[in-house]
Write a protein that holds these residues in place. Structure first.
Motif, PDB file in Angstrom:
ATOM      1  N   GLY A  49       0.823  -1.200   0.000  1.00  0.00           N
ATOM      2  CA  GLY A  49       0.000   0.000   0.000  1.00  0.00           C
ATOM      3  C   GLY A  49       0.858   1.251   0.000  1.00  0.00           C
ATOM      4  O   GLY A  49       2.065   1.205   0.235  1.00  0.00           O
ATOM      5  N   ALA A  50       0.210   2.380  -0.273  1.00  0.00           N
ATOM      6  CA  ALA A  50       0.921   3.658  -0.299  1.00  0.00           C
ATOM      7  C   ALA A  50       0.075   4.717   0.396  1.00  0.00           C
ATOM      8  O   ALA A  50      -1.157   4.633   0.416  1.00  0.00           O
ATOM      9  N   GLY A  51       0.752   5.687   0.966  1.00  0.00           N
ATOM     10  CA  GLY A  51       0.020   6.743   1.659  1.00  0.00           C
ATOM     11  C   GLY A  51       0.934   7.900   1.998  1.00  0.00           C
ATOM     12  O   GLY A  51       2.047   8.008   1.486  1.00  0.00           O
ATOM     13  N   VAL A  52       0.424   8.747   2.900  1.00  0.00           N
ATOM     14  CA  VAL A  52       1.157   9.960   3.280  1.00  0.00           C
ATOM     15  C   VAL A  52       1.367   9.943   4.795  1.00  0.00           C
ATOM     16  O   VAL A  52       0.445   9.613   5.548  1.00  0.00           O
ATOM     17  N   VAL A  53       2.560  10.295   5.226  1.00  0.00           N
ATOM     18  CA  VAL A  53       2.864  10.356   6.655  1.00  0.00           C
ATOM     19  C   VAL A  53       2.153  11.568   7.256  1.00  0.00           C
ATOM     20  O   VAL A  53       2.321  12.695   6.781  1.00  0.00           O
ATOM     21  N   ILE A  54       1.344  11.306   8.303  1.00  0.00           N
ATOM     22  CA  ILE A  54       0.666  12.441   8.949  1.00  0.00           C
ATOM     23  C   ILE A  54       1.160  12.657  10.369  1.00  0.00           C
ATOM     24  O   ILE A  54       0.828  13.663  11.002  1.00  0.00           O
ATOM     25  N   ALA A  55       1.955  11.736  10.885  1.00  0.00           N
ATOM     26  CA  ALA A  55       2.636  11.947  12.179  1.00  0.00           C
ATOM     27  C   ALA A  55       3.797  10.978  12.208  1.00  0.00           C
ATOM     28  O   ALA A  55       3.697   9.877  11.675  1.00  0.00           O
ATOM     29  N   SER A  56       4.902  11.376  12.821  1.00  0.00           N
ATOM     30  CA  SER A  56       6.084  10.526  12.729  1.00  0.00           C
ATOM     31  C   SER A  56       6.830  10.419  14.046  1.00  0.00           C
ATOM     32  O   SER A  56       7.109  11.427  14.698  1.00  0.00           O
ATOM     33  N   GLY A  57       7.148   9.205  14.430  1.00  0.00           N
ATOM     34  CA  GLY A  57       8.057   8.950  15.543  1.00  0.00           C
ATOM     35  C   GLY A  57       9.381   8.428  15.012  1.00  0.00           C
ATOM     36  O   GLY A  57      10.158   7.824  15.733  1.00  0.00           O
ATOM     37  N   SER A  58       9.599   8.613  13.718  1.00  0.00           N
ATOM     38  CA  SER A  58      10.802   8.100  13.055  1.00  0.00           C
ATOM     39  C   SER A  58      11.690   9.252  12.637  1.00  0.00           C
ATOM     40  O   SER A  58      11.200  10.297  12.200  1.00  0.00           O
ATOM     41  N   ASN A  59      12.999   9.051  12.745  1.00  0.00           N
ATOM     42  CA  ASN A  59      13.895  10.109  12.258  1.00  0.00           C
ATOM     43  C   ASN A  59      14.136   9.999  10.757  1.00  0.00           C
ATOM     44  O   ASN A  59      14.865  10.792  10.181  1.00  0.00           O
ATOM     45  N   ARG A  60      13.527   9.005  10.100  1.00  0.00           N
ATOM     46  CA  ARG A  60      13.721   8.840   8.656  1.00  0.00           C
ATOM     47  C   ARG A  60      12.547   9.392   7.853  1.00  0.00           C
ATOM     48  O   ARG A  60      12.652   9.574   6.641  1.00  0.00           O
ATOM     49  N   PHE A  61      11.413   9.619   8.497  1.00  0.00           N
ATOM     50  CA  PHE A  61      10.227  10.080   7.763  1.00  0.00           C
ATOM     51  C   PHE A  61       9.626  11.303   8.443  1.00  0.00           C
ATOM     52  O   PHE A  61       9.544  11.369   9.664  1.00  0.00           O
ATOM     53  N   ALA A  62       9.195  12.247   7.607  1.00  0.00           N
ATOM     54  CA  ALA A  62       8.610  13.489   8.129  1.00  0.00           C
ATOM     55  C   ALA A  62       7.161  13.610   7.651  1.00  0.00           C
ATOM     56  O   ALA A  62       6.757  12.955   6.679  1.00  0.00           O
ATOM     57  N   ILE A  63       6.389  14.418   8.334  1.00  0.00           N
ATOM     58  CA  ILE A  63       5.008  14.661   7.937  1.00  0.00           C
ATOM     59  C   ILE A  63       4.984  15.146   6.485  1.00  0.00           C
ATOM     60  O   ILE A  63       5.772  16.001   6.095  1.00  0.00           O
ATOM     61  N   GLY A  64       4.117  14.555   5.672  1.00  0.00           N
ATOM     62  CA  GLY A  64       4.017  14.930   4.265  1.00  0.00           C
ATOM     63  C   GLY A  64       4.754  13.985   3.329  1.00  0.00           C
ATOM     64  O   GLY A  64       4.510  13.999   2.124  1.00  0.00           O
TER      65      GLY A  64
END
Lengths: 355, 355
Positions: A87-102
Motif C-alpha cells: 500500500g501507499a500513503g502519506v505520513v501524517i505523524a512521525s516517531g521516526s527520524n527517517r520520515f517526516a510529515i508529508g
C-alpha cells in the motif's frame, strides 16, 4: 485531514478452498484514528490512500482445514484484524527520524484501514513527482519493479537484440514489453487469447504468439525469432521455458520470474525442464529475481525515477482496475480470483478524497 | 630435431556402435616431415609432443550406419587422414607473424602425427614455465580451464562459502575441489564409489557423498550442507541438479557444465528439472560454461598463470594416465570408452624424446 474517523476491514473467518466472496471480512467504520502522541520511536502514522490486491493475499486467508500443512502455508493472516498488503500513503505523524510529515511512502505491510501505524523499517520514501499514489501501486508498483529488475539488471539489454516474454499481457509482462521497446529491442510476446494478443501488440510488441492457436510452439517460436532469442523473460516456466531454451543465442540471458504453469501441479506430474543440456555451448545465464531483495536499494531508486519519467511523458500504458473505497477491498480480492478484473487491481481509499 | 621422420595415425574406417578397438586406425611410420619452405602465410610447423584423448573424438569416428542422422552427428573425421584433437607442441618453423621458432603452443586441432602444419588462428602461445607440455594437456588443460571458468568467473567465490561439486573425481571435478579449497571455501563432493570418495577427500574436500550408498540424496545433501550451498558446480544434470536446487542459499550460483546423466537418454524418459520454481525468492544465477568461448582471452591467461603457479608449488594433484608413443593413441581412445584408464588420458609422442 478532512476525514476524522478510521475505517478498518477485518478478517472474520478463513475461506474454504475455491470459494471467492467478500463475506469473510467485516467493515468497521467510524473507528478512532490512532493517537499520534502515542507513537513509539520508529513508528509513523500513515494516511493510507492506495492498496494493492494481490494473489498472495488469498493464500493467506485460505482455510487450512483438510489441506496438507506445509511450510508455505504456515503464515496466515490472524482473525479479527485487518489483513495487510502492499500500500501507499502519506505520513501524517512521525516517531521516526527517517520520515517526516508529508512524505509519500510505500510498504509491503500496510493494513486494510484508512489510518495505520506502520514501522518505519517496512517503509520506503517515494520520490517527488506529479503522479498519484495509485500509480506507485500500479504502473510503478511491484510488477513493474519486477519487470525492471528482469529487463535491466538481468537482461543487460543492447539495442537490436531480441527479447521474448511469456504472459506478455500480465501485470509484469506488459511492462517488460514497453521497457524493452524503450531500449530499442525487438520484442516477441506470448499470450493466451486473441484479445490479449491485440493488447500486447498495442503496447508495441513486434510479434505476438497466441500459444493456444499457433500449433507446435517450438516451431512457431523459431518462425517469429529467426535470429534467435537474446533475452527470455519467463513468467510461466514449464514447457514454455523448455521451448524457449531451444532458441537461445550464445550468451543469452533468461529471467526466471514465475512458474505459473507449475504452481498448482503435483510435481510428479510436471514434465520438467529437459533442455538445459542444450545451453552448455551457448554460455547462457538464467537468473531468478525477487523484488523484495531490492527494496530500498539503488536500483529501486533508478527504477522509480526512470519509470516515473516514462509515465509522466505518457510513454507507458498499464491497465488498472481501480475500486474506490476501502470497503470494496474484499470484493476486489474475490474478483481477482474469479477473474472478474481487467488490469491490476487497486483499491483507492476515501481517506484523502475530501482534502 | 633428433627424429627425422614423421609418424601419422590414420583413420581407416568408422566404428560400429559400442565397439571399442584400436583397429579402426593404421599407423604410418617413416613419413616425410612437411617441408618448412612450403609453409604458407599463417601456417606453422609444429613438433607435436602431447595429445589429449577425449570423448568427443569417439563421437566423430562413430559410424552413422543405422543411426538417425542428426545435426550433432553431421561432423565426422574424414577417412584416410589423421584425426585431430587437443594437442601441444613446439614451433619448429613459422610462416606466421604471431609465432616464432621455439614457441610452445596448444591447439584444439592438432592432427595425430608427430610433425604437423597448423593454422596459426587455431593456436595459443603457452607461457614460459618449468612445466612439461603434457601438463598443458593435463592439469592445465581443457578440464582445468573449464573448472577455473566455473569456480572463478561464474562462482565469484568468497572465503567461507560452501561449494558443492558433482562428479568430483572427474577431470573437471578434481580441479574444482582444489581451486575451491585454495580460495578458502568449504567443499562438498559427490562421487559414485568408495575409491572415488577416498580420492576426493585426499584432494582436500571437507565432505564427500557416495550417491550410490547415501540413501535419499536430497536428505543426505541437507545433512552435509546444513548451512546451504552457495555455489553448485554441476557436471551431471538431471536429478543431481534438481536435488541441489533445493539446498541453494539466496544469491547462489550454479555452474551448468555437463549433463552426463542425460547425454544418452531418450528425452521422453528424462524426469527433467522440476525445482526451478524454488529459486525465485532466492535470486539464484545458473550459468552454462564452454571453454572454447574463452580461448585466447584474458581469463585464459589468468588461468594459465595461476594454475601454473599452483602446480609448480605442488599444490594441485591431478591424475593422468600417460601413454608413451603416438602409435598407442588408438588403444588409448578405445580404453577411454572401455573405462580402462584412471585419470586424464594423454599421449606423449616420441617426437621429442631423444632431444
Amino acid at each position: 485531514m478532512s476525514t476524522s474517523t478510521n475505517t478498518r476491514v477485518v478478517l472474520q473467518q478463513y475461506a474454504p478452498k475455491d470459494v471467492h466472496s467478500p463475506d469473510f471480512f467485516s467493515v468497521e467504520r467510524n473507528q478512532p484514528i490512532p493517537d499520534a502522541s502515542l507513537l513509539k520511536p520508529g513508528q509513523v502514522l500513515v494516511q493510507v490512500e492506495a492498496l494493492s490486491i494481490d494473489p498472495h493475499q488469498r493464500r493467506f486467508i485460505d482455510s487450512l482445514d483438510g489441506q496438507d500443512f506445509d511450510k508455505e502455508k504456515a503464515f496466515v493472516y490472524p482473525l479479527g484484524q485487518p489483513i495487510t498488503g502492499i500500500g501507499a500513503g502519506v505520513v501524517i505523524a512521525s516517531g521516526s527520524n527517517r520520515f517526516a510529515i508529508g512524505d509519500r511512502v510505500r510498504s509491503d505491510e500496510i493494513p486494510w484501514q484508512t489510518y495505520a501505524v506502520v514501522a518505519d523499517n517496512t517503509l520506503i520514501k517515494l520520490p517527488q513527482s506529479s503522479l498519484p499514489l495509485t500509480d506507485y501501486i500500479g504502473v510503478l508498483g511491484m510488477p513493474a519493479f519486477t519487470a525492471y529488475l528482469g529487463v535491466v539488471m538481468v537482461g543487460q539489454p543492447k539495442a537490436g537484440e531480441t527479447l521474448l516474454v511469456s504472459a506478455a499481457s500480465g501485470a509484469v509482462g506488459q511492462i517488460v514489453v514497453q521497457l524493452a521497446k524503450a531500449r530499442g529491442l525487438r520484442v516477441i510476446g506470448v499470450a493466451g487469447s486473441d484479445d490479449k494478443v491485440k493488447y500486447v501488440k498495442s503496447l508495441g510488441a513486434d510479434a505476438v504468439l497466441n500459444y493456444k492457436t499457433c500449433g507446435d510452439f517450438v516451431q512457431a517460436l523459431g518462425e517469429v525469432a529467426p535470429e534467435g532469442i537474446d533475452i527470455y523473460f519467463d513468467n510461466v516456466g514449464g514447457e514454455f521455458l523448455d521451448a524457449a531454451l531451444l532458441h537461445l543465442n550464445t550468451h543469452a540471458r533468461v529471467v526466471i520470474c514465475g512458474s505459473m504453469s507449475t504452481y498448482a501441479a503435483d510435481k510428479s506430474e510436471i514434465s520438467g525442464i529437459k533442455n538445459l543440456d542444450t545451453l552448455i555451448v551457448k554460455e547462457v545465464t538464467l537468473r531468478s529475481i525477487y523484488y523484495l531483495l531490492h527494496v530500498g536499494t539503488a536500483i529501486e531508486e533508478d527504477f522509480l525515477q526512470e519509470m516515473a519519467q516514462l509515465v509522466e511523458q505518457g510513454l507507458v500504458k498499464f491497465k488498472t482496475d481501480v475500486r474506490v473505497g476501502l470497503e470494496n477491498a474484499p470484493q476486489a480480492l474475490a474478483d481477482l480470483f474469479a477473474g472478474d478484473n481487467f488490469g491490476k487491481l487497486i483499491v483507492k481509499t476515501l481517506a484523502a478524497v475530501d482534502e
